[in-house]
Structures are given as structure tokens and as C-alpha cells.
Design a protein around this motif. Structure first.
Motif, PDB file in Angstrom:
ATOM      1  N   LYS A   1      41.365 129.864  46.370  1.00 45.40           N
ATOM      2  CA  LYS A   1      42.070 128.778  47.061  1.00 45.40           C
ATOM      3  C   LYS A   1      41.406 128.517  48.408  1.00 45.40           C
TER       4      LYS A   1
ATOM      5  N   GLN B   1      40.466 122.256  43.895  1.00 45.48           N
ATOM      6  CA  GLN B   1      40.673 121.345  42.771  1.00 45.48           C
ATOM      7  C   GLN B   1      39.955 120.013  42.976  1.00 45.48           C
ATOM      8  N   SER B   2      39.973 119.509  44.202  1.00 41.61           N
ATOM      9  CA  SER B   2      39.448 118.169  44.464  1.00 41.61           C
ATOM     10  C   SER B   2      37.973 118.144  44.869  1.00 41.61           C
TER      11      SER B   2
END
Length: 101
Positions: free
Chosen positions: A76, A15-16
Motif C-alpha cells: 500500500k 491501484q491507480s
């Protein structure tokens, strides 16, 4: 040639991870990167010449100075990049010094 560590990126997850790392970029002349995946896996893609490397926690990937590349998260993950300066000649100088005796 001796490589001296001097910096590391923050730890990024899927996500980052900044757009800058998801698109073509490169290290500076004389700077090596070492891409370390802490969890999961990423694809490190070099664009010139084209080459892909699967990076996992067991297989970090070196990034040579000026090598154009980008990162693709594969699900992930968490990753970090360590940066090293190349210092040519230090090994040569040490090898040529006479040993004490």
C-alpha cells in the motif's frame, strides 16, 4: 544550474499507478523529476546503468533528465512526481552582476 518547478503528476496509489510508470520510461532532456512517496514505499529502478532506490516519505528520489526508470509499489502506497526544468546559466549570470552600492 537553476531548477524551476513547472508541473506535478496526480497522486497515485498502488491501484491507480499507470502502466506507463510501471514500465521503462524517461523524462525529457532538460527535465528533472522528483519522486515523492506520501505513504508507504516504492522501489525506483533505473535501467541504464542499473540501480535501485528505496523511496519513502522521508527519502524522495531525484530523477535526472533522460534517465530510463520505472516504479515498483511495495504494498500500500501513495506517490507523486514533481517536474523541474533545468535552466543553465541563471546562477552564473546573477553571480557576475555587480552589486549595487
Amino acid at each position: 544550474m537553476t531548477l524551476t518547478p513547472y508541473a506535478s503528476s496526480p497522486v497515485f496509489d498502488e491501484q491507480s499507478l499507470p502502466d506507463k510508470l510501471r514500465n521503462d520510461h524517461r523524462t525529457k532532456d532538460g527535465t528533472w523529476g522528483l519522486l515523492r512517496v506520501l505513504d508507504g514505499e516504492v522501489r525506483l529502478i533505473f535501467t541504464d546503468p542499473p540501480r535501485e532506490v528505496l523511496v519513502t516519505p522521508d527519502t524522495p528520489a531525484p530523477i535526472a533528465p533522460l534517465a530510463t526508470h520505472y516504479v515498483v509499489p511495495l504494498g500500500k502506497m501513495s506517490m507523486q512526481v514533481e517536474f523541474y526544468r533545468s535552466e543553465p546559466g541563471l546562477d552564473d549570470a546573477a553571480a557576475s552582476e555587480p552589486s549595487g552600492g
